[in-house]
Design a protein around this motif. Sequence first.
Motif, PDB file in Angstrom:
ATOM      1  N   TYR A 201      35.452  49.245  49.167  1.00  0.00           N
ATOM      2  CA  TYR A 201      35.451  47.820  48.810  1.00  0.00           C
ATOM      3  C   TYR A 201      34.167  47.473  48.046  1.00  0.00           C
ATOM      4  N   CYS A 242      40.568  45.842  49.940  1.00  0.00           N
ATOM      5  CA  CYS A 242      40.319  46.612  48.702  1.00  0.00           C
ATOM      6  C   CYS A 242      41.321  46.207  47.611  1.00  0.00           C
ATOM      7  N   ALA A 245      40.305  42.971  46.084  1.00  0.00           N
ATOM      8  CA  ALA A 245      39.176  43.138  45.162  1.00  0.00           C
ATOM      9  C   ALA A 245      39.634  43.798  43.858  1.00  0.00           C
ATOM     10  N   THR A 249      39.129  42.571  40.016  1.00  0.00           N
ATOM     11  CA  THR A 249      38.216  43.362  39.173  1.00  0.00           C
ATOM     12  C   THR A 249      38.974  44.130  38.085  1.00  0.00           C
TER      13      THR A 249
END
Length: 872
Positions: A201, A242, A245, A249
């Motif tokens: 993460y 994760c 994220a 991203t």
Amino acid sequence: MAMEVTQILLNAQSVDGAVRKHAEDNLKQFQEQNLPSFLLSLAGELANEEKPAESRKLAGLILKNALDAKEQHRKYEFVQRWLALDPSVKGQIKNCLIKTLSSPSHDARSTASQVIAKVAGIELPQKQWPELIGTLLSNIQQLPAHTKQATLETLGYICEEVSPEAVEQDNVNQILTAVVQGMNASEVNNDVRLAATRALYNALGFAQANFSNDMERDYIMRVVCEATLSPEVKIRQAAFECLVAISSTYYEKLAPYIHDIFNITAKAVKEDEEPVALQAIEFWSSICDEEIDILEEYGSDFTGDSEVPCYYFIKQALPVLVPLLLETLLKQEEDQDQDEGAWNIAMAGGTCLGLVARTVGDDIVPLVMPFIELNITKPDWRQREAATYAFGSILEGPSPEKLVPLVNVALNFMLSALMKDPSNHVKDTTAWTLGRMFEFLHGSMLETPIITPANCQQIVTVLLQSMKDVPNVAEKACGALYFLAQGYEDMGPSPSPLTPFFQDILQALYAVTRREDAGESRLRTAAYETLNEVVRCSTDDTSPMVMQLVPHIMMELHQTLEAHKLSTDEREKQNELQGLLCGCLQVIIQKLGSSEATKYVFLQYADQMMALFLRVFSCRSATAHEEAMLAIGALAYATGSGFEKYMSEFYRYLEMGLQNFEDYQVCAITVGVVGDLCRALEDKILPYCDAIMTQLLKDLSSNQLHRSVKPPIFSCFGDIALAIGENFEKYLVYAMPMLQSAAELSAHTSGADDDMTEYTNSLRNGILEAYSGIFQGFKGSPKTQLLMPYAPHILQFLDSLYMEKEMDDVVTKTAIGVLGDLADTLGSNAGPLIQQAISSKDFLNECLSSDDHMIKESAEWAKLAINRAISI
């Protein structure tokens, strides 16, 4: 001393206050007398297996706090202090820390992980400790499970602490390899697998290159998706974190996986435990955020050159995603309305549904309406509440054309439910939904109003009645009234449809602020916010009623100042109330002070108000200070030069505010109030200017003051110069060099992140406002030639801003205004300089053809001033 360290650390945790204080003093003294030996003995304590768990843990904590601090200036000091230590001492400390990672004690390992990351955060950017990553990874596969777990945890913390530029790509690859191997389903130890998943993460920001490589990305995504199926709930939760994220991203890399991710998240939402299901919903909320941003930035005109394409994942998933989210709305908790921090599957699902509506607009409506129609009249409160929540959630996003007919049908039903539904949950959500109707579908911009002379009275009656209900329902009813009033704010002086009910509304809101239980559910705050909004929307015909409120609010503020001997809890509530009362008075001052009809009657209260505000400063509360300061600023504006009589008494509090580095918001607001005083008092502020300028210059050169206060200080220079004109002469030698160095810093910041760009723009604007005020202040004075030496630099600053192109509209408008001020004040003396500047041609022409009429207006004025300066 090292022998005694254990005992001192244990004493520092003693229940006996005197023993604890003595130990803390000892530690402080040891640190001040011999820092290297102090840090070394802490590291030794942490690494020593023979020592008690309590002393080891505290040793690690103190060590960590000696390397990092929240305040920027202290953090900087600690970093310099560590870098200055003897390398052999640092080496010994680092060896102790690495050794502790294999300790059998979980607490000691975990503390050592955090301290190693803090040291890495200082040293890696300085190209020191290059062997760290290699040391951690050298034999990770052969390590015992507990050391492996601690090593992965350390890697995660390092990725959180250090920016990606500070780590070589080879090291990034090694970290990711170790982390992803640790996450693999073949890893039998759950602690290791969990530490690896959490480390990934933090490491995702480092993985740009790896996500650009199809094979590596496929491998990472496979391992993350497998981890969402782990038998261990914490690992599943961390794996979904994760995915969340990754969605923000690496949005543009998700297309090949989105189908599988939908299946995994859907299964989790339906069947898994709450912490996992919440993260699975969060994944879709995050995708909505990404697509909303892309669509807002590029509109729907995606061309080959838009940086980020929109994949319309939400639009494609709609037919399966919306039913999944509607299902979650039925999983409410019995007491979720009472608990302010409550967050559960139903609330997460509704939030996500609202984001979906903002992402896809009209397309969501036909998918949600059948669910609402099916459930809105069911006997089970859960079904009625879910249907109401679904309706409220989709009111932002779809077009008014699509929603207004539905709202017109629903409005009566909702008003009746708010009065008669037996369930508090349903009433709470109904009042919230009415608030959303008024927020998004009511106002002067809309062609078909949902609020008409026919239904206005019923709406007001129901809302005022509901404000007597239980606190959470009353709070939502206040919120609905807030948006109802706000919708009439831009109507100008014509009487508002609320005028006939104005007296009742004010009385009802004032009664709510005085309820015994107004402390629950933010009710008191909501009532004051709504009262303020109603006052803002008042017109001349209702201002006598606003006037009647003044003595009541002042009396309440007086009572809070008289209360003595309060418990901490009571004092906190009292400070909060003082803040709300000062805030309310500020709005009333602005309203009544801005109209000639009410101003003179209202000013009879000015002396009493000012006396109350000054008393608020003797209470220890930053929030109350901020509100009192803002109210005084409003009072200065309303009283104009008449404010002079309060200055001698008020000045010491003004100075205290300007020196308040701790509560920097108070400092920033005080700087703004100096601007209000300049506008009100004009040259009567002169006697106070030496002291004010000295303090402002001190603030600017301090590294303790939060950076956000610096832009307003620069604009404040402009306010002072505008007020005192050529008397600003004696400050030029101090102010101009400061402006000059700040201008140089702010001119070149390409490639900065969004936060930094935003800050830079506010800094530039502050500097330009200062220049503008100084030029305008000196205009027409025999001393204008004093400004000539600064003209070349100012023009150069304007040129560099134009070349950089990273300006927002506000800065563009101020910049072109400064060009005009310079030409206007310096005239023919500056003519040749202006002719050489790029700004006076290209920048000016660009602004003259701007779509923004404010920029265009400034540019036209600047053009006139430049033509005059050049033709003379």
